[in-house]
Design a protein around this motif. Structure first.
Motif, PDB file in Angstrom:
ATOM      1  N   ILE A   3       0.791  -1.237   0.088  1.00  0.00           N
ATOM      2  CA  ILE A   3      -0.050   0.053  -0.096  1.00  0.00           C
ATOM      3  C   ILE A   3       0.857   1.424   0.004  1.00  0.00           C
ATOM      4  O   ILE A   3       0.685   2.253  -0.719  1.00  0.00           O
ATOM      5  N   ASP A  40      -2.365   6.358   7.364  1.00  0.00           N
ATOM      6  CA  ASP A  40      -3.332   6.049   6.627  1.00  0.00           C
ATOM      7  C   ASP A  40      -4.436   5.119   7.097  1.00  0.00           C
ATOM      8  O   ASP A  40      -3.941   3.982   7.474  1.00  0.00           O
ATOM      9  N   ARG A  56      -5.901   2.956   5.288  1.00  0.00           N
ATOM     10  CA  ARG A  56      -5.958   1.709   4.525  1.00  0.00           C
ATOM     11  C   ARG A  56      -4.960   0.857   5.355  1.00  0.00           C
ATOM     12  O   ARG A  56      -5.299  -0.455   5.105  1.00  0.00           O
ATOM     13  N   CYS A  57      -4.173   1.296   6.114  1.00  0.00           N
ATOM     14  CA  CYS A  57      -3.423   0.567   7.065  1.00  0.00           C
ATOM     15  C   CYS A  57      -3.644   0.258   8.378  1.00  0.00           C
ATOM     16  O   CYS A  57      -3.095  -0.262   9.338  1.00  0.00           O
TER      17      CYS A  57
END
Length: 302
Positions: free
Chosen positions: A232, A268, A270-271
């Motif tokens: 990512i 982030d 997404r992490c």
């Protein structure tokens, strides 16, 4: 001897130090099985391979349902061509336990939640159909989201396709199972070029089958999660032109990249699920610590 005892299974899987099922197989926690369902086979294969486990993958099988991943704890069994005196010994063992029916039914009757039958039928398809509609239904009822891996045949595939249970197999034949005998239950089992032990985690995808040793499940998941996070981050950095592909593909990232990665993971969304990962080894390698460098390079396929 043929139907392995709890003590024999524990000895065979002695690398596992955690909780065990009633029959002695390692009980890998469900949380790890759930994580594996979100990962690809290739992500898990690599850390196994670099640890020296080179015979855990088999790609030469068909599967019942497309786009349905199979993840569960292995119940292993091995069959051989029939020999009357051997079959008599095996039947006597089963009768002492009160087991009824043919040998494949014994295996299915002893399944539990989350189990996957792993059956070496010595690639027997004609008269080697380990499951059909009825036994696939039984597997579904007993295992929930488990399934089967059959190095041999299946039958009644039209019925089986209506059952939400994944089955990997070698071929299809209308004949029933016969002229074979169970020679090992919950022992070491060979599926093609792969080796499976009882309690291994079976991972079946469009890419094939992987048998993950129980004692390595946590390690390979941790490695795969780090790969996810780095991917990512890496894609983001490449899109912004911050790093080159050569820098991203380097086995050991420099300290500036590692610090930027850790900051990225913390910020982030997404992490978010990767924020508990321990990056101390990678940070040590980035700082040039010889021991850390050696350990990090062990995880790379070079």
């Amino acid at each position: 001897m043929i139907i392995n005892t709890r003590e024999e299974i524990i000895e065979l899987t002695q690398e596992w130090k955690g909780e065990r099922l009633e029959d002695g197989r390692p009980k890998v926690p469900d949380v790890y099985l759930d994580k594996l369902r979100t990962m690809t086979l290739e992500e898990i294969w690599l850390p196994l391979y670099v640890k020296g486990y080179h015979f855990q993958y088999e790609g030469g099988m068909k599967h019942l349902h497309n786009e349905k991943k199979l993840v569960g704890r292995a119940v292993t069994c091995t069959f051989m061509p029939i020999r009357p005196d051997l079959a008599k010994v095996v039947r006597n063992q089963g009768e002492k336990k009160g087991w009824e029916g043919f040998f494949n039914q014994w295996v299915v009757d002893n399944l539990g939640n989350g189990d996957v039958v792993v059956a070496d039928m010595f690639d027997k398809v004609y008269n080697g159909t380990f499951v059909g509609g009825n036994l696939t239904t039984a597997i579904r009822v007993k295992t929930g989201n488990g399934g089967a891996v059959i190095w041999g045949g299946i039958r009644d595939i039209e019925q089986m396709k209506k059952i939400d249970t994944q089955v990997f197999y070698r071929g299809i034949d209308p004949t029933p199972i016969r002229e074979c005998v169970l020679t090992d239950l919950n022992g070491a089992c060979r599926i093609g070029s792969a080796v499976c032990l009882p309690g291994d985690i079976v991972m079946g995808t469009e890419s094939g089958l992987l048998f993950i040793p129980s004692h390595l499940v946590e390690d390979v998941i941790n490695s795969a999660e780090k790969t996810h996070a780095k991917d990512i981050f890496g894609f983001e950095m490449l899109e912004k032109g911050i790093y080159t592909t050569a820098a991203i593909d380097n086995s050991v990232w420099n300290l500036e990249m590692m610090e930027r990665l850790i900051d990225f993971v913390e910020k982030d969304d997404r992490c978010k699920k990767y924020r508990g990962l321990d990056w101390s080894l990678e940070l040590g390698a980035a700082k040039g610590d010889p021991k850390c460098l050696e350990e990090v390079l062990k995880t790379c396929l070079v």
